[in-house]
Design a protein around this motif. Structure first.
Motif, mmCIF file in Angstrom:
data_model
loop_
_atom_site.group_PDB
_atom_site.id
_atom_site.type_symbol
_atom_site.label_atom_id
_atom_site.label_comp_id
_atom_site.label_asym_id
_atom_site.label_seq_id
_atom_site.Cartn_x
_atom_site.Cartn_y
_atom_site.Cartn_z
ATOM 1 N N PHE A 141 14.963 6.536 -9.069
ATOM 2 C CA PHE A 141 14.966 7.470 -7.945
ATOM 3 C C PHE A 141 13.642 7.332 -7.198
ATOM 4 C CE2 PHE A 141 13.202 9.551 -11.608
ATOM 5 C CZ PHE A 141 12.117 10.257 -11.120
ATOM 6 N N THR A 142 13.637 7.747 -5.955
ATOM 7 C CA THR A 142 12.439 7.644 -5.118
ATOM 8 C C THR A 142 11.589 8.894 -5.269
ATOM 9 O OG1 THR A 142 13.631 6.296 -3.511
ATOM 10 C CG2 THR A 142 11.598 7.332 -2.759
ATOM 11 N N ARG A 143 10.279 8.693 -5.391
ATOM 12 C CA ARG A 143 9.326 9.804 -5.412
ATOM 13 C C ARG A 143 8.271 9.550 -4.347
ATOM 14 N NH1 ARG A 143 7.997 14.117 -9.012
ATOM 15 N NH2 ARG A 143 5.832 14.758 -8.821
ATOM 16 N N GLN A 144 7.931 10.590 -3.618
ATOM 17 C CA GLN A 144 6.928 10.503 -2.556
ATOM 18 C C GLN A 144 5.550 10.441 -3.212
ATOM 19 O OE1 GLN A 144 7.832 10.933 0.852
ATOM 20 N NE2 GLN A 144 5.772 10.651 1.605
ATOM 21 N N SER A 145 5.124 9.253 -3.559
ATOM 22 C CA SER A 145 3.832 9.010 -4.208
ATOM 23 C C SER A 145 3.321 7.652 -3.772
ATOM 24 C CB SER A 145 3.969 8.976 -5.737
ATOM 25 O OG SER A 145 4.407 10.190 -6.256
ATOM 26 N N THR A 146 2.030 7.492 -3.885
ATOM 27 C CA THR A 146 1.419 6.173 -3.803
ATOM 28 C C THR A 146 1.138 5.776 -5.242
ATOM 29 O OG1 THR A 146 0.540 6.532 -1.595
ATOM 30 C CG2 THR A 146 -0.622 4.931 -2.956
ATOM 31 N N CYS A 147 1.184 4.486 -5.542
ATOM 32 C CA CYS A 147 1.061 4.071 -6.932
ATOM 33 C C CYS A 147 0.337 2.736 -7.033
ATOM 34 C CB CYS A 147 2.444 3.972 -7.555
ATOM 35 S SG CYS A 147 2.444 3.628 -9.320
ATOM 36 N N VAL A 148 -0.604 2.668 -7.966
ATOM 37 C CA VAL A 148 -1.283 1.410 -8.288
ATOM 38 C C VAL A 148 -1.237 1.205 -9.789
ATOM 39 C CG1 VAL A 148 -2.837 1.497 -6.283
ATOM 40 C CG2 VAL A 148 -3.583 2.473 -8.474
ATOM 41 N N ALA A 192 0.329 2.348 -14.758
ATOM 42 C CA ALA A 192 0.466 2.866 -13.394
ATOM 43 C C ALA A 192 -0.133 4.260 -13.268
ATOM 44 C CB ALA A 192 1.934 2.889 -12.991
ATOM 45 N N VAL A 193 -0.731 4.490 -12.112
ATOM 46 C CA VAL A 193 -1.248 5.799 -11.735
ATOM 47 C C VAL A 193 -0.513 6.236 -10.473
ATOM 48 C CG1 VAL A 193 -3.262 7.123 -10.996
ATOM 49 C CG2 VAL A 193 -3.531 5.294 -12.688
ATOM 50 N N LEU A 194 0.174 7.384 -10.554
ATOM 51 C CA LEU A 194 0.782 7.973 -9.373
ATOM 52 C C LEU A 194 -0.274 8.795 -8.654
ATOM 53 C CD1 LEU A 194 4.232 9.301 -10.671
ATOM 54 C CD2 LEU A 194 3.790 7.219 -9.371
ATOM 55 N N ILE A 195 -0.412 8.587 -7.361
ATOM 56 C CA ILE A 195 -1.362 9.333 -6.539
ATOM 57 C C ILE A 195 -0.543 10.204 -5.591
ATOM 58 C CG2 ILE A 195 -3.272 9.193 -4.911
ATOM 59 C CD1 ILE A 195 -3.716 6.281 -5.985
ATOM 60 N N GLU A 196 -0.739 11.516 -5.703
ATOM 61 C CA GLU A 196 0.049 12.455 -4.925
ATOM 62 C C GLU A 196 -0.871 13.396 -4.163
ATOM 63 O OE1 GLU A 196 2.916 14.153 -7.669
ATOM 64 O OE2 GLU A 196 4.068 12.287 -7.562
ATOM 65 N N GLY A 197 -0.289 14.152 -3.253
ATOM 66 C CA GLY A 197 -1.045 15.118 -2.469
ATOM 67 C C GLY A 197 -0.426 15.286 -1.097
ATOM 68 N N ALA A 224 -7.330 -3.011 -9.000
ATOM 69 C CA ALA A 224 -5.982 -2.479 -9.219
ATOM 70 C C ALA A 224 -4.970 -3.278 -8.406
ATOM 71 C CB ALA A 224 -5.926 -0.997 -8.836
ATOM 72 N N GLN A 225 -3.705 -3.124 -8.757
ATOM 73 C CA GLN A 225 -2.625 -3.793 -8.042
ATOM 74 C C GLN A 225 -1.725 -2.740 -7.402
ATOM 75 O OE1 GLN A 225 -1.394 -5.750 -11.745
ATOM 76 N NE2 GLN A 225 -1.409 -7.649 -10.566
ATOM 77 N N LEU A 226 -1.360 -2.957 -6.151
ATOM 78 C CA LEU A 226 -0.465 -2.049 -5.458
ATOM 79 C C LEU A 226 0.933 -2.110 -6.074
ATOM 80 C CD1 LEU A 226 0.094 -0.166 -2.997
ATOM 81 C CD2 LEU A 226 0.757 -2.245 -1.746
ATOM 82 N N ILE A 227 1.525 -0.954 -6.299
ATOM 83 C CA ILE A 227 2.942 -0.881 -6.636
ATOM 84 C C ILE A 227 3.698 -0.335 -5.434
ATOM 85 C CG2 ILE A 227 4.691 0.208 -8.092
ATOM 86 C CD1 ILE A 227 2.729 0.024 -10.424
ATOM 87 N N GLY A 228 3.192 0.726 -4.822
ATOM 88 C CA GLY A 228 3.855 1.259 -3.644
ATOM 89 C C GLY A 228 3.009 2.287 -2.936
ATOM 90 N N ASP A 229 3.228 2.404 -1.633
ATOM 91 C CA ASP A 229 2.513 3.381 -0.827
ATOM 92 C C ASP A 229 3.522 4.317 -0.175
ATOM 93 O OD1 ASP A 229 0.360 4.649 0.477
ATOM 94 O OD2 ASP A 229 0.597 3.390 2.252
ATOM 95 N N ASP A 230 3.314 5.587 -0.359
ATOM 96 C CA ASP A 230 4.111 6.631 0.285
ATOM 97 C C ASP A 230 5.561 6.655 -0.181
ATOM 98 O OD1 ASP A 230 3.949 8.866 1.904
ATOM 99 O OD2 ASP A 230 4.795 7.819 3.630
ATOM 100 N N GLY A 231 5.823 6.078 -1.325
ATOM 101 C CA GLY A 231 7.151 6.125 -1.923
ATOM 102 C C GLY A 231 7.326 5.022 -2.934
ATOM 103 N N VAL A 232 7.709 5.397 -4.146
ATOM 104 C CA VAL A 232 7.946 4.417 -5.213
ATOM 105 C C VAL A 232 9.255 4.758 -5.913
ATOM 106 C CG1 VAL A 232 5.511 3.888 -5.637
ATOM 107 C CG2 VAL A 232 6.576 5.754 -6.885
ATOM 108 N N LEU A 233 9.806 3.769 -6.580
ATOM 109 C CA LEU A 233 10.977 3.999 -7.421
ATOM 110 C C LEU A 233 10.500 4.294 -8.838
ATOM 111 C CD1 LEU A 233 13.417 1.154 -6.312
ATOM 112 C CD2 LEU A 233 13.462 3.566 -5.654
ATOM 113 N N ARG A 267 7.859 -2.372 0.159
ATOM 114 C CA ARG A 267 7.250 -3.263 -0.832
ATOM 115 C C ARG A 267 6.129 -4.093 -0.210
ATOM 116 N NH1 ARG A 267 8.538 -5.622 -5.599
ATOM 117 N NH2 ARG A 267 7.566 -7.625 -5.966
ATOM 118 N N GLY A 268 4.947 -4.043 -0.867
ATOM 119 C CA GLY A 268 3.829 -4.865 -0.426
ATOM 120 C C GLY A 268 3.137 -4.384 0.832
ATOM 121 N N LEU A 269 3.394 -3.136 1.241
ATOM 122 C CA LEU A 269 2.779 -2.600 2.453
ATOM 123 C C LEU A 269 1.941 -1.374 2.117
ATOM 124 C CD1 LEU A 269 5.854 -2.796 4.857
ATOM 125 C CD2 LEU A 269 3.940 -4.421 4.665
#
Length: 141
Positions: free
Chosen positions: A5-12, A18-23, A41-50, A67-69
């Motif tokens: 499912f999609t969560r409104q988070s940035t993640c590295v 993985a660390v979910l960054i929220e706010g 760190a490596q990007l997993i997702g910005d402003d939304g991750v699965l 992905r990758g943005l």
């Protein structure tokens, strides 16, 4: 990964965790991710991750639409190398009401998985170092 499912988070990912960054919008989630990427760190997702469960752990993957943005304020949405997946070990929320110090991490349950969670004041640097220390001291192994 089951029932992603999609969560409104940035993640590295930092060393395979993985660390979910929220706010709230404008608190600096993408800027924090950029600073962490600059530190390795490596990007997993910005402003939304699965997110989804595997073997009792919550795993994060890039959302296919972003992905990758990564949004870099004042520069635009830029391409970055992207990691395919990592188990979530910590949730960090950028919050103006964050406590000055803590004795233990809070807990946040996402999809039935309990994760250590911390609130950080978004205007006090160095946030990237604080996230790395939080992962070291409070993150799931």
């Amino acid at each position: 990964m089951t029932d992603a499912f999609t969560r409104q988070s940035t993640c590295v990912a930092i060393k395979d965790r993985a660390v979910l960054i929220e706010g709230a919008s404008g608190t600096g989630k993408s800027s924090l991710a950029l600073a962490l990427i600059d530190r390795g760190a490596q990007l997993i997702g910005d402003d939304g991750v699965l997110l989804g469960k595997r073997h009792g752990r919550l795993h994060a993957q890039p959302h296919p639409n972003t992905r990758g943005l990564l949004e870099v304020r004042n520069l635009g949405i830029l391409p970055f190398a992207c990691r395919d997946e990592a188990p979530v070990a910590l949730v960090v929320t950028l919050d103006d009401g964050a406590p000055r110090f803590i004795e233990a991490a809070d807990s946040l349950v996402i999809d039935g998985v309990s994760l250590p969670a911390l609130r950080l004041w978004p205007h006090a640097g160095p946030l990237a170092l604080k996230v790395e220390l939080a992962l070291l001291h409070y993150g799931l192994t």
